[in-house]
Write a protein that holds these residues in place. Sequence first.
Motif, PDB file in Angstrom:
ATOM      1  N   VAL A  72     -31.539 -27.899  56.052  1.00  0.00           N
ATOM      2  CA  VAL A  72     -29.929 -28.598  56.079  1.00  0.00           C
ATOM      3  C   VAL A  72     -29.323 -29.055  54.502  1.00  0.00           C
ATOM      4  O   VAL A  72     -28.678 -28.532  54.758  1.00  0.00           O
ATOM      5  CB  VAL A  72     -29.450 -29.794  57.371  1.00  0.00           C
ATOM      6  N   SER A  73     -29.768 -30.147  54.431  1.00  0.00           N
ATOM      7  CA  SER A  73     -28.971 -30.985  53.406  1.00  0.00           C
ATOM      8  C   SER A  73     -28.623 -29.914  52.223  1.00  0.00           C
ATOM      9  O   SER A  73     -27.705 -29.849  51.779  1.00  0.00           O
ATOM     10  CB  SER A  73     -30.219 -31.709  53.204  1.00  0.00           C
ATOM     11  N   VAL A  74     -29.808 -29.080  52.116  1.00  0.00           N
ATOM     12  CA  VAL A  74     -29.648 -28.158  50.404  1.00  0.00           C
ATOM     13  C   VAL A  74     -28.623 -27.314  50.961  1.00  0.00           C
ATOM     14  O   VAL A  74     -27.268 -26.794  50.129  1.00  0.00           O
ATOM     15  CB  VAL A  74     -31.203 -27.085  50.631  1.00  0.00           C
ATOM     16  N   ASP A  75     -28.966 -27.151  52.693  1.00  0.00           N
ATOM     17  CA  ASP A  75     -27.529 -25.650  52.553  1.00  0.00           C
ATOM     18  C   ASP A  75     -25.953 -26.420  52.415  1.00  0.00           C
ATOM     19  O   ASP A  75     -24.940 -25.628  52.039  1.00  0.00           O
ATOM     20  CB  ASP A  75     -27.833 -25.710  53.660  1.00  0.00           C
ATOM     21  N   VAL A  76     -26.583 -27.936  52.828  1.00  0.00           N
ATOM     22  CA  VAL A  76     -24.533 -28.260  52.120  1.00  0.00           C
ATOM     23  C   VAL A  76     -24.024 -27.366  51.106  1.00  0.00           C
ATOM     24  O   VAL A  76     -22.755 -27.014  50.742  1.00  0.00           O
ATOM     25  CB  VAL A  76     -24.713 -29.238  53.018  1.00  0.00           C
ATOM     26  N   ASP A 111     -21.240 -20.957  52.141  1.00  0.00           N
ATOM     27  CA  ASP A 111     -20.084 -20.927  51.399  1.00  0.00           C
ATOM     28  C   ASP A 111     -20.105 -20.558  50.297  1.00  0.00           C
ATOM     29  O   ASP A 111     -19.064 -20.105  49.132  1.00  0.00           O
ATOM     30  CB  ASP A 111     -18.943 -21.461  52.743  1.00  0.00           C
ATOM     31  N   THR A 112     -21.331 -20.399  49.689  1.00  0.00           N
ATOM     32  CA  THR A 112     -20.945 -20.326  47.517  1.00  0.00           C
ATOM     33  C   THR A 112     -21.884 -18.226  48.099  1.00  0.00           C
ATOM     34  O   THR A 112     -22.118 -18.406  48.839  1.00  0.00           O
ATOM     35  CB  THR A 112     -21.844 -21.291  47.210  1.00  0.00           C
ATOM     36  N   TYR A 113     -21.541 -18.254  46.306  1.00  0.00           N
ATOM     37  CA  TYR A 113     -22.297 -17.171  46.180  1.00  0.00           C
ATOM     38  C   TYR A 113     -23.785 -17.055  46.659  1.00  0.00           C
ATOM     39  O   TYR A 113     -24.622 -15.998  46.637  1.00  0.00           O
ATOM     40  CB  TYR A 113     -21.918 -16.686  43.915  1.00  0.00           C
ATOM     41  N   PHE A 114     -24.321 -18.473  46.106  1.00  0.00           N
ATOM     42  CA  PHE A 114     -25.926 -18.160  46.419  1.00  0.00           C
ATOM     43  C   PHE A 114     -26.143 -17.502  48.014  1.00  0.00           C
ATOM     44  O   PHE A 114     -26.676 -16.838  48.210  1.00  0.00           O
ATOM     45  CB  PHE A 114     -25.814 -19.567  46.471  1.00  0.00           C
ATOM     46  N   VAL A 115     -25.082 -17.136  48.817  1.00  0.00           N
ATOM     47  CA  VAL A 115     -25.179 -17.677  50.210  1.00  0.00           C
ATOM     48  C   VAL A 115     -25.512 -15.241  50.191  1.00  0.00           C
ATOM     49  O   VAL A 115     -26.179 -14.983  51.008  1.00  0.00           O
ATOM     50  CB  VAL A 115     -24.642 -18.274  51.563  1.00  0.00           C
ATOM     51  N   ILE A 116     -23.881 -15.181  48.897  1.00  0.00           N
ATOM     52  CA  ILE A 116     -23.816 -14.228  49.735  1.00  0.00           C
ATOM     53  C   ILE A 116     -24.645 -13.807  48.751  1.00  0.00           C
ATOM     54  O   ILE A 116     -25.402 -12.370  49.265  1.00  0.00           O
ATOM     55  CB  ILE A 116     -22.313 -13.703  48.098  1.00  0.00           C
TER      56      ILE A 116
END
Lengths: 373, 540
Positions: free
Chosen positions: B372-376, B380-385
């Motif tokens: 959860v904290s790493v996801d914060v 919504d950045t290009y990492f997720v893309i």
Amino acid sequence: MTMYRLKRLSLFILVGIVSSVSLTAGGAHAATLPVAATDVARDWDSIYWFLMWVSAFFFVGIVVAMAIFAIKYRKGVNKRPKYLHGHTGIEVLWTIIPTIIVLWMFWWGWLVYKDMVHAPQDAMEIHVIGKQWQWQFVYNNGKSTVGDLYVPANKPVKLIMSSEDVLHSFFVPNFRVKQDVVPGMYTHVWFEAKIPGIHQIYCTEYCGGLHSGMLARMIVLTPEQWHNFQLGKEIDLKTLAPDPTFPGYETLNNVMMLDRQSKIAAAEAPKNTGGQLSLADKGKALMAAKGCIACHTTDGSKLVGPSYKGIYGADVKLADGRTVKADDNYIRESIENPTAKVVEGFPPSMPPYKGLMSEEEILSMIEFIKSLK
Amino acid sequence: MGQTAEKHGDNYINHSAGIKSWLLTLDHKRIGLMYFCTTMVFFLVGGIFALMMRMELFSPGMQYMTQDTFNKFFTYHGAIMVFMVIIPLIPAALGNLVLPMQLGAKDVAFPRWNLVSYYIYLGGALLAASTLFIKQVDTGWTFYTPYSIRSSTSATYVLLGAFTMGFSSILTGLNFIVTIHKLRAPGLTWDRLPLFLWALYATSVIQVLATPVLAITLLLLTLERTLGIGIFDPKLGGDPVLFQHFFWFYSHPAVYIMILPAMGVISEIIPAFSRKPIFGYKAIAAATFGIALVSFVVWGHHLFVSGQSELANFVFSLLTMFVAIPTGVKVFSWLGTLYKGSLRFDVPLLYAFGFLFVFTIGGLTGVFLAVVSVDVHLTDTYFVIAHFHYVMVGGTILAFLAGLHYWFPKFTGKMYHDGLAKVACWFVMIGFNVTFFPQFIVGALGMPRRYADYLPQFTEYNRLSTIGSWILGAGLFMVFINIARSLKSGKPAGDNPWGALTLEWQTPSPPPMENFKHDPVVTDGPYEYRGENVHWGMNA
């Protein structure tokens, strides 16, 4: 197998290994993160690196196994495949070990998350209003800025955020914090900036048209600069320490904003704080003007509605038997839609104010109620 | 040389002629081919949007289009690729072709519904695509409220299009479930069911159970847009975060609609090209259902920064970890299958190796986002893309290409051009990694997704990514050139060029109208490569 085929296969394996090693090395380099400007950001970096190295271990292991199998067991070399359906021991092992690892990752992540979202009690509060496509910041002394958020270094700051229109999200990479900004409710982030200077703020929830231009600057001030800022003096941004650990920091200060010259919004904030009302005082004046104090006292005595005194942060008993905590979201709801949660012992007679007040007006009223301890 | 199409004469392609015989066909193979062609057209359209976006992102500032246009491009790219390409791609196209044949059946259980399902899909897709010509849509494929309610574009028609396509998904899912239950050949017991069918079964269950929730959500949103009923817009007393819960309650399981069949394809190819039984058959089948089950209770990990409660974040982060375990089991089992095999590096196995390589990265970066904290920081950045393209393109599309080359000879009777296919595979692999790997870096540095413009310090990464998109595009172009060329002038493939053991290979290529000349009887598991049959099939 002909020599030609062998060469081609070796080339294939070579490319596979080189690319996996370079991807892993790239991944480690990729992990080049923005500067960690808070303690929480440093903790975040630790767990990120832990994840990165565990991932690199598994990834390299898998790719190396694939490469070895591709060499040792290719058709020309191994003509007698092993007739094998599985191996219970190893299957149990590769179920249990990853389970332990991911549970550990979850738990560590949760510990960091708790620090990330729980602001210290004494955190300084600043209000943030997101709107298409700019950020407005409202300080408790009544000052308001657009596009630049001024905060003191080494002091915990809690942002109370809401949106005037659609979803936005407040993201400061150097602090590793991000939180959606939602119309109709308050959300929070907090941080204690350790590095004075300018830190980039992005909107990270798609909000239409100029979403990618909805940027702002987090300007972290030294105690002296902060003092000057509170006196209403212009802060010379050139004197701010740039952030030498950010990749390409030399361009940081002059490219932070795409093309917007950011200034303290003169229209909203009088230059001279001497005659300026604090946010709570603005709320007080507004509540007098709107007639709120005709029904709600500020000294704890009872009229048509509950008194404002001491209500903020208290547990409120409702007519339907529930108990709720009187936080920002509760007070906002009680202004906009008073019959949603009626306090025990009072009639549901207040009219709804939804849509009749700006975000800034609502938060000034909440601030006034907060001030009545 | 084995039996060829010429010798058999009658097959499902030449059985009847004329456009009408295709448009009104009840044959699962013809319907599968129609799905294939339709999804490929949309794949081309979605891909062109992607290439144009990457062109614009070659440099900071706006070069070729306005921000509004860019916003529409990423919306169409996402909506087309998700709803019109990846969801129907493997289940509806490859699934329709292969499923009844692997069962030893003449067709699916409800051939008429199968055709209806295709036309519902086509109708919904055309309705959504028609907005390209009027006002378009700029909400993002996720339709987050309240922006999607207030957007003055044609969002309503795209919503109705996606709503319509959902019925196709439900019908196909239902059809497959019934077919697997009722039409298995004698002797095809559950523990002999090919893993591709286990995967399609699990996928169908998700399609049937989750799609109605999306339908309801899209309908509510449509009502809110057209009639002003306040459900999601706080201005009307609604809750915008509720929409995200509803949306991801479908769309997270939908991620597994996209990846489970891909894993099924890989489970077919690896044993066939290793000449070994699959390692841990039961574990893979169980992991498939494990993933499907868990998929229903992890939607909240899309909402870690949405304002949902801390408790919800705790629970969803914990539950999401349980996706990693069965996924790991599968990857390890595929490695176990390769171990001590007799590997033949034909194109399908090359793609399967590519799949293992990139899917592992996609899976591992998924763990980052589950914490959860790493996801914060990363959400919504290009990492997720980058993460979901490693899973959706690196996983699903590579597995699809593996399956395409694997089954192409079966359903056309022709062999693709081997050299061109291998070159294309390398272009796809290199292009894919050059496109998406830099996005992990630029995302970790903080570049948000859905940005038409970006800060200059991100330029190099974006340039690399754009160059990669050209290589990837060229690779995919070669794949389709190869298919088109081989349809016309490919060498006859024979009935079973890979010497595979599942039932679809035990009949002529292309298969006759009702698949088998004699009703097949199954006497053994699908991957029993041993002794007498390890050597390549009759045509090798």
